[in-house]
Scaffold this motif. Structure first.
Motif, PDB file in Angstrom:
ATOM      1  N   THR A  32      -7.484  -3.645  -4.475  1.00 15.15           N
ATOM      2  CA  THR A  32      -8.866  -3.685  -3.997  1.00 15.15           C
ATOM      3  C   THR A  32      -8.954  -3.324  -2.525  1.00 15.15           C
ATOM      4  N   PRO A  33      -9.832  -2.352  -2.194  1.00 18.88           N
ATOM      5  CA  PRO A  33     -10.013  -2.022  -0.776  1.00 18.88           C
ATOM      6  C   PRO A  33     -10.587  -3.218  -0.022  1.00 18.88           C
ATOM      7  N   GLY A  34     -10.107  -3.420   1.181  1.00 25.52           N
ATOM      8  CA  GLY A  34     -10.569  -4.540   1.998  1.00 25.52           C
ATOM      9  C   GLY A  34      -9.771  -5.809   1.773  1.00 25.52           C
ATOM     10  N   THR A  35      -9.184  -5.933   0.599  1.00 22.22           N
ATOM     11  CA  THR A  35      -8.340  -7.092   0.289  1.00 22.22           C
ATOM     12  C   THR A  35      -6.872  -6.716   0.394  1.00 22.22           C
ATOM     13  N   HIS A  36      -6.496  -5.671  -0.327  1.00 19.43           N
ATOM     14  CA  HIS A  36      -5.098  -5.248  -0.360  1.00 19.43           C
ATOM     15  C   HIS A  36      -4.789  -4.126   0.618  1.00 19.43           C
ATOM     16  N   TYR A  37      -5.763  -3.274   0.877  1.00 15.65           N
ATOM     17  CA  TYR A  37      -5.522  -2.131   1.763  1.00 15.65           C
ATOM     18  C   TYR A  37      -6.808  -1.711   2.470  1.00 15.65           C
ATOM     19  N   VAL A  47      -3.149   4.709   5.492  1.00 11.92           N
ATOM     20  CA  VAL A  47      -3.546   3.494   4.778  1.00 11.92           C
ATOM     21  C   VAL A  47      -2.770   2.337   5.397  1.00 11.92           C
ATOM     22  N   THR A  48      -3.450   1.230   5.630  1.00 10.58           N
ATOM     23  CA  THR A  48      -2.763   0.015   6.063  1.00 10.58           C
ATOM     24  C   THR A  48      -2.910  -1.027   4.959  1.00 10.58           C
ATOM     25  N   TRP A  49      -1.891  -1.840   4.823  1.00  9.06           N
ATOM     26  CA  TRP A  49      -1.793  -2.796   3.719  1.00  9.06           C
ATOM     27  C   TRP A  49      -1.705  -4.222   4.242  1.00  9.06           C
TER      28      TRP A  49
END
Length: 80
Positions: A32-37, A47-49
């Motif tokens: 999920t964007p914003g949660t995982h990356y 991309v940051t994780w």
């Protein structure tokens, strides 16, 4: 303490997987964007994780994969 956000190569190394594997998780909708990356504003932005959230999600995905193959988690016990 702040949540550790790391780049793809660092996250992949932490999980013992390839960077392409992590990017496939995004393509396949498994994270999920914003949660995982997080992605930058531009299409080619790195991309940051969130390494803590990703590690937890990876465990969930591996457990789901194992159950779909009929593999049961076992505990080690000695038979007498």
């Amino acid at each position: 303490m702040a949540t550790p956000w790391v780049r793809t190569a660092q996250a992949a190394a932490h999980l013992g997987r390839s960077p392409r594997t992590l990017l496939r998780l995004i393509s396949n909708g498994k994270v999920t964007p914003g949660t995982h990356y997080l992605r930058g504003l531009e299409p080619n932005s790195p991309v940051t994780w969130n390494i803590d959230a990703l590690e937890k999600r990876w465990g969930e995905l591996m457990a789901m994969d194992a159950s779909s193959r009929g593999v049961k988690e076992t505990t080690t016990t000695e038979d007498n």
